[in-house]
Design a protein around this motif. Structure first.
Motif, PDB file in Angstrom:
ATOM      1  N   SER A 102       0.717  -1.029   0.172  1.00  0.00           N
ATOM      2  CA  SER A 102       0.043   0.010  -0.114  1.00  0.00           C
ATOM      3  C   SER A 102       0.655   1.157  -0.054  1.00  0.00           C
ATOM      4  O   SER A 102       0.483   2.214  -0.595  1.00  0.00           O
ATOM      5  CB  SER A 102      -0.938  -0.177   1.395  1.00  0.00           C
ATOM      6  N   LEU A 103       1.975   0.940   0.681  1.00  0.00           N
ATOM      7  CA  LEU A 103       2.707   2.385   0.657  1.00  0.00           C
ATOM      8  C   LEU A 103       3.403   2.873  -0.594  1.00  0.00           C
ATOM      9  O   LEU A 103       3.736   3.903  -1.079  1.00  0.00           O
ATOM     10  CB  LEU A 103       4.353   2.149   1.676  1.00  0.00           C
ATOM     11  N   GLN A 104       3.352   1.903  -1.721  1.00  0.00           N
ATOM     12  CA  GLN A 104       3.978   2.114  -3.171  1.00  0.00           C
ATOM     13  C   GLN A 104       2.795   2.970  -3.880  1.00  0.00           C
ATOM     14  O   GLN A 104       3.255   3.736  -4.763  1.00  0.00           O
ATOM     15  CB  GLN A 104       4.029   0.473  -3.814  1.00  0.00           C
ATOM     16  N   SER A 105       1.676   2.981  -3.228  1.00  0.00           N
ATOM     17  CA  SER A 105       0.667   3.881  -4.143  1.00  0.00           C
ATOM     18  C   SER A 105      -0.099   4.818  -3.253  1.00  0.00           C
ATOM     19  O   SER A 105      -1.222   5.517  -3.812  1.00  0.00           O
ATOM     20  CB  SER A 105      -0.327   2.814  -4.860  1.00  0.00           C
ATOM     21  N   ASP A 106       0.270   5.124  -2.159  1.00  0.00           N
ATOM     22  CA  ASP A 106      -0.505   5.933  -1.042  1.00  0.00           C
ATOM     23  C   ASP A 106       0.658   6.879  -0.410  1.00  0.00           C
ATOM     24  O   ASP A 106       1.163   6.461   0.632  1.00  0.00           O
ATOM     25  CB  ASP A 106      -1.067   5.202  -0.136  1.00  0.00           C
ATOM     26  N   PRO A 107       0.952   8.023  -0.965  1.00  0.00           N
ATOM     27  CA  PRO A 107       1.952   9.212  -0.349  1.00  0.00           C
ATOM     28  C   PRO A 107       1.622   9.102   1.122  1.00  0.00           C
ATOM     29  O   PRO A 107       2.228   9.804   1.743  1.00  0.00           O
ATOM     30  CB  PRO A 107       1.983  10.080  -1.339  1.00  0.00           C
ATOM     31  N   ALA A 108       0.105   9.630   1.289  1.00  0.00           N
ATOM     32  CA  ALA A 108      -0.266   9.706   2.531  1.00  0.00           C
ATOM     33  C   ALA A 108       0.134   8.718   3.766  1.00  0.00           C
ATOM     34  O   ALA A 108       0.595   9.127   4.738  1.00  0.00           O
ATOM     35  CB  ALA A 108      -1.832  10.275   2.610  1.00  0.00           C
TER      36      ALA A 108
END
Length: 124
Positions: A102-108
């Motif tokens: 999820s970190l790969q696609s969610d900068p927040a």
């Protein structure tokens, strides 16, 4: 001996969701991102810190391995310790992988994890 591919495979094993899971639709992934609790993110941050420490410990060992068999043995030992670190932090390997993916696609989400890591570094 070139151990960079072995090290990359080691890290990829723990940090990337298996291909079969990654092929799901994007909608459930977005819902999963939103559903991470603060406790889960703190658990992830604790596991991540442990994995970084283990990676630093095992990278020189992998580079110094005399042959592929020794490198594989070192790799298996490191993987076992990394999985244990994830479980000690209170997550399953799958939960850890899901958050990492999820970190790969969610900068927040990246920002939230970074904040937790910074807070923990300040406490140490």
């Amino acid at each position: 001996m070139k151990t960079a591919p072995v090290l990359a495979a080691l890290l990829a094993l723990l940090l990337v969701t298996p291909l079969t899971q990654a092929q799901g639709s994007a909608q459930p992934a977005v819902q999963a991102i939103a559903s991470y609790s603060k406790a889960q993110l703190e658990q992830f941050a604790n596991a991540y810190r442990s994995i970084v420490i283990l990676s630093r410990e095992y990278a020189p060992k992998l580079k110094a391995a005399a042959d592929i068999q020794e490198a594989e043995a070192i790799n298996q030992e490191a993987q076992g310790k990394m999985v244990s670190a994830i479980q000690s932090a209170g997550l399953s390997r799958e939960e850890y992988q899901q958050i990492a993916t999820s970190l790969q696609s969610d900068p927040a989400l990246v920002e939230r994890i970074n904040e937790i890591l910074q807070q923990k570094s300040a406490q140490d």
